[in-house]
Design a protein around this motif. Structure first.
Motif, PDB file in Angstrom:
ATOM      1  N   SER A 169       0.816  -1.209   0.000  1.00 39.51           N
ATOM      2  CA  SER A 169       0.000   0.000   0.000  1.00 39.51           C
ATOM      3  C   SER A 169       0.856   1.267   0.000  1.00 39.51           C
ATOM      4  CB  SER A 169      -0.927  -0.008   1.217  1.00 39.51           C
ATOM      5  OG  SER A 169      -1.743   1.138   1.244  1.00 39.51           O
ATOM      6  N   ARG A 210       2.725   1.814  -3.305  1.00 38.54           N
ATOM      7  CA  ARG A 210       1.821   2.287  -4.356  1.00 38.54           C
ATOM      8  C   ARG A 210       1.497   3.767  -4.183  1.00 38.54           C
ATOM      9  NH1 ARG A 210      -3.250   0.386  -4.523  1.00 38.54           N
ATOM     10  NH2 ARG A 210      -3.439   0.773  -6.745  1.00 38.54           N
ATOM     11  N   ASP A 218      -3.281   2.574   7.746  1.00 37.68           N
ATOM     12  CA  ASP A 218      -3.521   1.810   6.525  1.00 37.68           C
ATOM     13  C   ASP A 218      -3.340   0.315   6.741  1.00 37.68           C
ATOM     14  OD1 ASP A 218      -0.833   1.958   7.007  1.00 37.68           O
ATOM     15  OD2 ASP A 218      -0.263   2.707   5.030  1.00 37.68           O
ATOM     16  N   GLU A 273      -6.525  -3.539  -1.294  1.00 41.77           N
ATOM     17  CA  GLU A 273      -6.005  -2.357  -1.966  1.00 41.77           C
ATOM     18  C   GLU A 273      -6.986  -1.819  -3.014  1.00 41.77           C
ATOM     19  OE1 GLU A 273      -2.789  -0.230  -2.078  1.00 41.77           O
ATOM     20  OE2 GLU A 273      -3.699  -0.686  -0.162  1.00 41.77           O
ATOM     21  N   ALA A 323      -9.566   0.474   0.360  1.00 37.09           N
ATOM     22  CA  ALA A 323      -8.385   1.309   0.570  1.00 37.09           C
ATOM     23  C   ALA A 323      -8.614   2.289   1.713  1.00 37.09           C
ATOM     24  CB  ALA A 323      -8.056   2.071  -0.713  1.00 37.09           C
TER      25      ALA A 323
END
Length: 344
Positions: free
Chosen positions: A253, A256, A267, A328, A333
């Motif tokens: 995550s 990205r 997260d 994701e 997300a």
């Protein structure tokens, strides 16, 4: 004393000790100002005591000494867990840079290997040592990363240690099983305080670091696995379970999004679950269920020959990759305005 009775008594003694020691740890933390204050991405509403890890480690060692000290791996594991508890506690209080922490973790892994507790899947000792270091450091930091919401690390460790303890006993080492069940019991006695609303105490690095180490050491010390060969590598990942999944998710995550991997944030797997489930207690129940499935599956695969264990473990890891991809997706997300949570 029968093996099953040894496991039960280790669990009960550790749980009782943690129930008694955790309030004492809270008292000491308040008197000394050893508190986690809500700054940055942390969402808890008020300063909350650390030192939960001290209660967990003390309860674990008390019960493990009473019922598991005959395990061949006992003294190295206990001594090194105490050293990592000291490291984590100092880090909670004063802050330690990542390099000194890593150095101590690597040294602990090397000491385990020197004591005969390490991987033997490669033909050369150097490769086995490297894999042992990578595994120990990886599991320690995976459990540390998992400690981002009330009940997360404690719940996952409880389930993992209980299943690993029963697996060790089933393969002829009830003393090692008692050490693992002592950890499970200590987590069980700690969780009522950690999952109170609001949380009365945090585990802290002084808890998550030695807990992760104990889980890693128990996996490597399990008897009866040498015949599995290379299958032990993916099977070990399955036995680590959700902390491995959470670490992979966070790395993917943040890469990205162009965010530093070592940056704190909301997260993690826990935060995404809370957005759907609404409370740390429900998240803890979901984590317990997921970890029980993965560790239970790993324990079952441990009983089969190498080809079946390899195929089953790789299938579960592939499922984990798909879960990371799902988490994701836009629906899962992390949102910038994620709801605050009690966090360590």
């Amino acid at each position: 004393m029968s093996g099953s009775l040894r496991l039960e008594l280790a669990f009960l003694l550790a749980a009782t000790a943690a129930l008694l020691l955790t309030p004492a740890a809270i008292f000491v933390a308040r008197r000394t100002g050893f508190l986690d204050r809500p700054v940055g991405y942390k969402g808890h509403a008020r300063p909350t005591p650390y030192l939960g890890g001290a209660a967990v480690v003390a309860a674990t060692i008390l019960a493990a000494t009473a019922f598991g000290r005959s395990a061949s791996a006992f003294w190295p594991i206990v001594a090194l867990a105490l050293g990592l508890w000291a490291l984590g506690t100092v880090d909670d209080r004063f802050g330690i840079g990542p390099l000194p922490r890593l150095a101590v973790e690597v040294a602990a892994a090397c000491a385990l290997f020197a004591a005969g507790i390490g991987w033997t899947v490669f033909p050369g000792e150097a490769l086995n040592l490297v894999f042992t270091v990578v595994f120990v450091v990886g599991v320690v930091n995976a459990y540390n990363l998992m400690d981002n919401m009330d009940g997360a690390t404690g719940t996952v460790a409880l389930v993992s240690a209980a299943i690993l303890g029963m697996l060790a006993a089933a393969h002829g080492d009830p003393a090692l099983g008692a050490v693992a069940l002592a950890l499970a019991g200590a987590c069980a006695g700690f969780l009522p305080f950690n999952l109170a609303s609001p949380s009365r105490v945090f585990l802290g690095d002084g808890g998550s670091v030695p807990v992760g180490f104990l889980v890693a050491a128990t996996i490597m010390a399990l008897p009866g696995g040498r015949g599995l060969g290379w299958a032990l590598i993916p099977l070990a990942v399955v036995l680590v379970g959700l902390p491995a999944l959470d670490t992979a998710l966070v790395i993917v995550s943040r890469r990205r999004r162009g965010v530093g991997i070592c940056t704190g944030g909301r997260d993690h797997l826990t935060h995404r679950l809370r957005a759907r489930l609404g409370s740390p207690r429900r998240v803890a129940m979901a984590l317990a269920t997921g970890q029980a499935f993965l560790c239970g599956a790993g324990a079952v695969l441990y009983e089969f020959r190498d080809s079946i264990a390899m195929a089953g473990s790789l299938t579960l890891i592939l499922v984990g990759v798909l879960v990371v991809a799902l988490l994701e997706s836009p629906e899962w997300a992390p949102a910038p305005e994620a709801a605050p949570e009690t966090s360590t």
